[in-house]
Scaffold this motif. Sequence first.
Motif, mmCIF file in Angstrom:
data_model
loop_
_atom_site.group_PDB
_atom_site.id
_atom_site.type_symbol
_atom_site.label_atom_id
_atom_site.label_comp_id
_atom_site.label_asym_id
_atom_site.label_seq_id
_atom_site.Cartn_x
_atom_site.Cartn_y
_atom_site.Cartn_z
ATOM 1 N N TYR A 1 -0.373 118.002 36.165
ATOM 2 C CA TYR A 1 -0.318 116.682 35.722
ATOM 3 C C TYR A 1 0.109 116.522 33.991
ATOM 4 O O TYR A 1 0.089 115.655 33.531
ATOM 5 C CB TYR A 1 -1.676 115.931 35.672
ATOM 6 C CG TYR A 1 -1.923 115.842 37.304
ATOM 7 C CD1 TYR A 1 -1.531 114.656 38.076
ATOM 8 C CD2 TYR A 1 -2.894 116.747 38.004
ATOM 9 C CE1 TYR A 1 -1.756 114.670 39.290
ATOM 10 C CE2 TYR A 1 -3.112 116.436 39.112
ATOM 11 C CZ TYR A 1 -2.594 115.670 39.919
ATOM 12 O OH TYR A 1 -2.898 115.536 41.305
ATOM 13 N N PHE A 2 0.186 117.876 33.419
ATOM 14 C CA PHE A 2 0.513 117.985 32.161
ATOM 15 C C PHE A 2 1.347 119.430 31.966
ATOM 16 O O PHE A 2 1.086 120.281 32.778
ATOM 17 C CB PHE A 2 -0.448 117.673 31.243
ATOM 18 C CG PHE A 2 -1.558 118.794 31.297
ATOM 19 C CD1 PHE A 2 -1.724 119.945 30.382
ATOM 20 C CD2 PHE A 2 -2.668 118.608 32.119
ATOM 21 C CE1 PHE A 2 -2.593 120.897 30.682
ATOM 22 C CE2 PHE A 2 -3.601 119.611 32.460
ATOM 23 C CZ PHE A 2 -3.742 120.908 31.595
ATOM 24 N N GLU B 1 1.232 122.394 28.755
ATOM 25 C CA GLU B 1 0.501 122.555 27.394
ATOM 26 C C GLU B 1 1.099 123.970 26.927
ATOM 27 O O GLU B 1 1.414 124.806 27.777
ATOM 28 C CB GLU B 1 -0.830 122.518 27.711
ATOM 29 C CG GLU B 1 -1.728 122.968 26.467
ATOM 30 C CD GLU B 1 -3.098 122.950 26.682
ATOM 31 O OE1 GLU B 1 -3.856 122.462 25.742
ATOM 32 O OE2 GLU B 1 -3.702 123.173 27.714
ATOM 33 N N ASP C 1 0.720 119.033 23.906
ATOM 34 C CA ASP C 1 0.915 118.904 25.291
ATOM 35 C C ASP C 1 1.470 117.686 25.649
ATOM 36 O O ASP C 1 1.975 116.899 24.573
ATOM 37 C CB ASP C 1 -0.511 119.013 25.964
ATOM 38 C CG ASP C 1 -1.251 117.767 25.599
ATOM 39 O OD1 ASP C 1 -0.935 117.108 24.536
ATOM 40 O OD2 ASP C 1 -2.458 117.696 25.861
ATOM 41 N N SER D 1 1.977 114.829 28.968
ATOM 42 C CA SER D 1 1.663 114.286 30.199
ATOM 43 C C SER D 1 2.726 114.233 31.274
ATOM 44 O O SER D 1 4.040 114.081 30.747
ATOM 45 C CB SER D 1 0.909 112.892 30.310
ATOM 46 O OG SER D 1 2.180 111.933 29.794
#
Length: 74
Positions: A54-55, A57, A63, A65
């Motif tokens: 969902y993200f 990083e 990060d 989204s």
Amino acid sequence: MIIQQVIPKENFILRIVAENGRSGEFDVGPYLKGEAFEPLKDPEEFKKIHNGKYFIEWECGADLSADTIEAHLK
């Protein structure tokens, strides 16, 4: 969108493949002006990416989204 695969490419581009089959490229270049993204100007740091579904990083803590990626996917 749920991110199935993320592949760092040249010129701060990410190749994104979503679980629903949608795919495209996301340009991280505009984000490099932000302090959190500064370390990613180093191509080796840019490659150190983690897919959180969902993200995404990076090791430096920057990060993005899945919603942001989906909105700007080309």
